[in-house]
Scaffold this motif. Structure first.
Motif, PDB file in Angstrom:
ATOM      1  N   ARG A  77      19.074 -13.026  66.690  1.00 28.94           N
ATOM      2  CA  ARG A  77      17.658 -13.378  66.537  1.00 28.94           C
ATOM      3  C   ARG A  77      17.187 -14.222  67.713  1.00 28.94           C
ATOM      4  NH1 ARG A  77      14.265 -17.487  64.213  1.00 28.94           N
ATOM      5  NH2 ARG A  77      12.314 -16.502  63.632  1.00 28.94           N
TER       6      ARG A  77
ATOM      7  N   PHE B 229      16.710 -11.953  70.586  1.00 29.88           N
ATOM      8  CA  PHE B 229      15.491 -11.160  70.411  1.00 29.88           C
ATOM      9  C   PHE B 229      14.238 -11.991  70.690  1.00 29.88           C
ATOM     10  CE2 PHE B 229      17.140  -7.671  67.301  1.00 29.88           C
ATOM     11  CZ  PHE B 229      17.902  -7.140  68.324  1.00 29.88           C
TER      12      PHE B 229
ATOM     13  N   ILE C 214      11.390  -9.397  71.786  1.00 29.69           N
ATOM     14  CA  ILE C 214      11.484  -8.257  70.870  1.00 29.69           C
ATOM     15  C   ILE C 214      11.119  -8.671  69.439  1.00 29.69           C
ATOM     16  CG2 ILE C 214      13.073  -6.557  69.879  1.00 29.69           C
ATOM     17  CD1 ILE C 214      14.670  -6.738  72.483  1.00 29.69           C
ATOM     18  N   ASP C 215      11.371  -9.913  69.106  1.00 30.79           N
ATOM     19  CA  ASP C 215      11.186 -10.377  67.724  1.00 30.79           C
ATOM     20  C   ASP C 215       9.740 -10.231  67.248  1.00 30.79           C
ATOM     21  OD1 ASP C 215      12.420 -11.810  65.394  1.00 30.79           O
ATOM     22  OD2 ASP C 215      10.836 -13.243  65.894  1.00 30.79           O
TER      23      ASP C 215
ATOM     24  N   ARG D 200      11.167  -8.336  59.497  1.00 34.02           N
ATOM     25  CA  ARG D 200      12.185  -9.130  60.204  1.00 34.02           C
ATOM     26  C   ARG D 200      13.317  -9.584  59.293  1.00 34.02           C
ATOM     27  NH1 ARG D 200       7.834 -12.794  63.021  1.00 34.02           N
ATOM     28  NH2 ARG D 200       7.089 -11.294  64.540  1.00 34.02           N
TER      29      ARG D 200
END
Length: 61
Positions: free
Chosen positions: A24, A27, A32-33, A39
């Motif tokens: 995470r 990301f 990207i998150d 999620r």
């Protein structure tokens, strides 16, 4: 639970959660998150995948 190797999957879960948290962070750093749908589901699945892979690789056969 008969015949299961208890410490293997327990250690897999204990390592899968921090590994998913590390992914995470990667990301988030890569940006990207922000574009991921669902999620919580994605990171929970990553933790499960890491736990299963660890459990499979290090369980006695």
């Amino acid at each position: 639970m008969m015949g299961s190797y208890f410490p293997s999957w327990l250690i897999g879960i204990a390592l899968g959660i921090p590994l998913a948290a590390g992914v995470r962070l990667l990301f988030i750093r890569a940006g990207i998150d922000d574009h991921l749908p669902l999620r919580l589901f994605i990171y929970a699945c990553l933790a499960i995948i890491f736990a299963l892979v660890f459990s499979f690789l290090f369980s006695p056969r």
